[in-house]
Design an enzyme around this catalytic site. Structure first.
Site, PDB file in Angstrom:
ATOM      1  NE  ARG A   1      -3.638   2.437   2.148  1.00 31.42           N
ATOM      2  CZ  ARG A   1      -4.678   2.664   2.905  1.00 31.42           C
ATOM      3  NH1 ARG A   1      -5.163   1.696   3.658  1.00 31.42           N
ATOM      4  NH2 ARG A   1      -5.241   3.846   2.921  1.00 31.42           N
TER       5      ARG A   1
ATOM      6  NE  ARG B   1      -8.086   2.234  -0.034  1.00 25.94           N
ATOM      7  CZ  ARG B   1      -8.241   2.891   1.106  1.00 25.94           C
ATOM      8  NH1 ARG B   1      -8.349   2.261   2.243  1.00 25.94           N
ATOM      9  NH2 ARG B   1      -8.319   4.196   1.101  1.00 25.94           N
TER      10      ARG B   1
ATOM     11  CG  ASP C   1      -8.286   0.195   4.362  1.00 24.52           C
ATOM     12  OD1 ASP C   1      -7.415   0.747   5.068  1.00 24.52           O
ATOM     13  OD2 ASP C   1      -9.483   0.510   4.406  1.00 24.52           O
TER      14      ASP C   1
ATOM     15  CG  ASP D   1     -10.128   0.575   8.196  1.00 16.51           C
ATOM     16  OD1 ASP D   1      -9.036   1.171   8.119  1.00 16.51           O
ATOM     17  OD2 ASP D   1     -11.065   0.782   7.416  1.00 16.51           O
TER      18      ASP D   1
HETATM   19  N1  LIG Z   1      -9.880   2.633  14.061  1.00 12.19           N
HETATM   20  C1  LIG Z   1      -8.996   2.990  13.108  1.00 12.19           C
HETATM   21  N2  LIG Z   1      -8.496   2.072  12.236  1.00 12.19           N
HETATM   22  C2  LIG Z   1      -7.614   2.457  11.269  1.00 12.19           C
HETATM   23  N3  LIG Z   1      -7.158   3.728  11.099  1.00 12.19           N
HETATM   24  C3  LIG Z   1      -7.628   4.659  11.948  1.00 12.19           C
HETATM   25  C4  LIG Z   1      -8.556   4.339  12.981  1.00 12.19           C
HETATM   26  N4  LIG Z   1      -8.837   5.475  13.682  1.00 12.19           N
HETATM   27  C5  LIG Z   1      -8.136   6.449  13.116  1.00 12.19           C
HETATM   28  N5  LIG Z   1      -7.392   5.977  12.078  1.00 12.19           N
HETATM   29  C6  LIG Z   1      -6.528   6.831  11.278  1.00 12.19           C
HETATM   30  O1  LIG Z   1      -7.108   7.004  10.006  1.00 12.19           O
HETATM   31  C7  LIG Z   1      -6.052   7.363   9.120  1.00 12.19           C
HETATM   32  C8  LIG Z   1      -6.468   7.118   7.683  1.00 12.19           C
HETATM   33  O2  LIG Z   1      -6.677   5.749   7.486  1.00 12.19           O
HETATM   34  P1  LIG Z   1      -6.918   5.181   6.032  1.00 12.19           P
HETATM   35  O3  LIG Z   1      -5.940   5.724   5.059  1.00 12.19           O
HETATM   36  O4  LIG Z   1      -6.997   3.660   6.166  1.00 12.19           O
HETATM   37  O5  LIG Z   1      -8.353   5.790   5.688  1.00 12.19           O
HETATM   38  P2  LIG Z   1      -9.281   5.306   4.563  1.00 12.19           P
HETATM   39  O6  LIG Z   1      -9.241   3.805   4.538  1.00 12.19           O
HETATM   40  O7  LIG Z   1      -8.974   6.016   3.268  1.00 12.19           O
HETATM   41  O8  LIG Z   1     -10.729   5.775   5.039  1.00 12.19           O
HETATM   42  P3  LIG Z   1     -11.604   5.182   6.211  1.00 12.19           P
HETATM   43  O9  LIG Z   1     -10.906   5.556   7.495  1.00 12.19           O
HETATM   44  O10 LIG Z   1     -12.919   5.851   6.009  1.00 12.19           O
HETATM   45  O11 LIG Z   1     -11.696   3.680   6.034  1.00 12.19           O
HETATM   46  C9  LIG Z   1      -4.872   6.531   9.569  1.00 12.19           C
HETATM   47  O12 LIG Z   1      -3.691   7.251   9.409  1.00 12.19           O
HETATM   48  C10 LIG Z   1      -5.157   6.235  11.033  1.00 12.19           C
HETATM   49  O13 LIG Z   1      -4.225   6.846  11.916  1.00 12.19           O
HETATM   50  N1  LIG Z   2     -16.719  -1.586  -1.158  1.00  8.96           N
HETATM   51  C1  LIG Z   2     -15.811  -0.891  -0.462  1.00  8.96           C
HETATM   52  N2  LIG Z   2     -15.742   0.442  -0.619  1.00  8.96           N
HETATM   53  C2  LIG Z   2     -14.823   1.144   0.114  1.00  8.96           C
HETATM   54  C3  LIG Z   2     -13.950   0.495   1.001  1.00  8.96           C
HETATM   55  C4  LIG Z   2     -14.049  -0.912   1.130  1.00  8.96           C
HETATM   56  O1  LIG Z   2     -13.288  -1.559   1.900  1.00  8.96           O
HETATM   57  N3  LIG Z   2     -14.988  -1.568   0.382  1.00  8.96           N
HETATM   58  N4  LIG Z   2     -13.059   1.221   1.726  1.00  8.96           N
HETATM   59  C5  LIG Z   2     -13.032   2.525   1.643  1.00  8.96           C
HETATM   60  C6  LIG Z   2     -12.110   3.312   2.488  1.00  8.96           C
HETATM   61  O2  LIG Z   2     -11.644   2.606   3.532  1.00  8.96           O
HETATM   62  C7  LIG Z   2     -13.880   3.286   0.720  1.00  8.96           C
HETATM   63  N5  LIG Z   2     -14.775   2.484  -0.023  1.00  8.96           N
END
Ligand SMILES: Nc1ncnc2c1ncn2[C@@H]1O[C@H](COP(=O)(O)OP(=O)(O)OP(=O)(O)O)[C@@H](O)[C@H]1O
Ligand SMILES: Nc1nc2c(c(=O)[nH]1)N=C(CO)CN2
Length: 176
Positions: A91, A100, A103, A105
């Site tokens: 990534r 990506r 990912d 989370d």
């Molecule tokens: N529970 C969490 N899990 C993962 N990242 C987190 C969390 N809380 C805050 N963050 C922060 O969010 C920032 C952005 O994460 P990331 O790039 O994965 O976002 P994204 O996948 O584009 O969007 P989303 O957060 O909506 O899934 C990371 O740098 C991280 O520090």
């Molecule tokens: N279907 C799908 N859509 C997304 C996803 C994902 O994991 N699945 N993750 C995102 C940002 O974390 C934004 N959009």
């Protein structure tokens, strides 16, 4: 002290190790090899339509799933371990909602509430996402979301992004 945690996995770009289905399964194997992480359960994998920001370019479908982990790492240590694995799998961009290779989370860490710049728990957008709630409900149906105060199974009953203004197609692609 060990704690049960829930994570979400997503991939919508291939890398040199293969396509998204290979990547998410290799990520699980990598987590299982971590000396301080036990992989307790893994959901099935779902092919889902990418949810994108308004006016952004279309993206390939995602492969999404969830896992339950047991760990002695604290929440920030676990988040950093997840970041490290994301990087191993190639990534590069951290563009918001961009495509990506992997990912990871952190959704839930026991019933811990955290609101810091680096980490927010429970993950603030998990309750809006069918691609998180449906796989999570397979492996953590009775887990009470510590903010909503209801179970994951109940949250998954009416996943908000399944409404007509934001259709999402979820197809089962393989069993774990
Ligand atoms: N529970 C969490 N899990 C993962 N990242 C987190 C969390 N809380 C805050 N963050 C922060 O969010 C920032 C952005 O994460 P990331 O790039 O994965 O976002 P994204 O996948 O584009 O969007 P989303 O957060 O909506 O899934 C990371 O740098 C991280 O520090
Ligand atoms: N279907 C799908 N859509 C997304 C996803 C994902 O994991 N699945 N993750 C995102 C940002 O974390 C934004 N959009």
């Amino acid at each position: 002290m060990t704690e049960l945690c829930a994570i979400a996995l997503g991939s919508n770009l291939s890398s040199e190790i293969g396509d998204s289905e290979k990547i998410v399964q290799a990520a699980i194997a990598r987590l299982a090899n971590h000396p301080e992480i036990e992989v307790v359960k893994v959901s099935r994998w779902y092919r889902t339509k990418a949810i994108t920001l308004p006016n952004s370019a279309p993206q390939p479908d995602y492969i999404n799933g969830c896992a339950i982990l047991k760990t002695i790492l604290n929440p920030l240590q676990l988040l950093r371990a997840l970041f490290y694995i994301e990087q191993i799998f190639g990534r590069e961009r951290r563009e918001r909602w961009g495509a990506r290779t992997l990912d990871l989370d952190l959704l839930l860490y026991g019933d811990r509430l955290i609101d810091s710049p680096e980490l927010v728990l429970p993950h603030p957008r998990m309750s809006d996402r069918a691609f998180v709630l449906l796989p999570l409900a397979e492996i953590a149906a009775d887990w009470i979301h510590p903010v909503a105060g209801i179970s994951i199974a109940d949250l998954a009953q009416n996943p908000p992004d399944l409404d007509l203004s934001h259709p999402i197609a979820i197809d089962l692609v393989l069993n774990s």
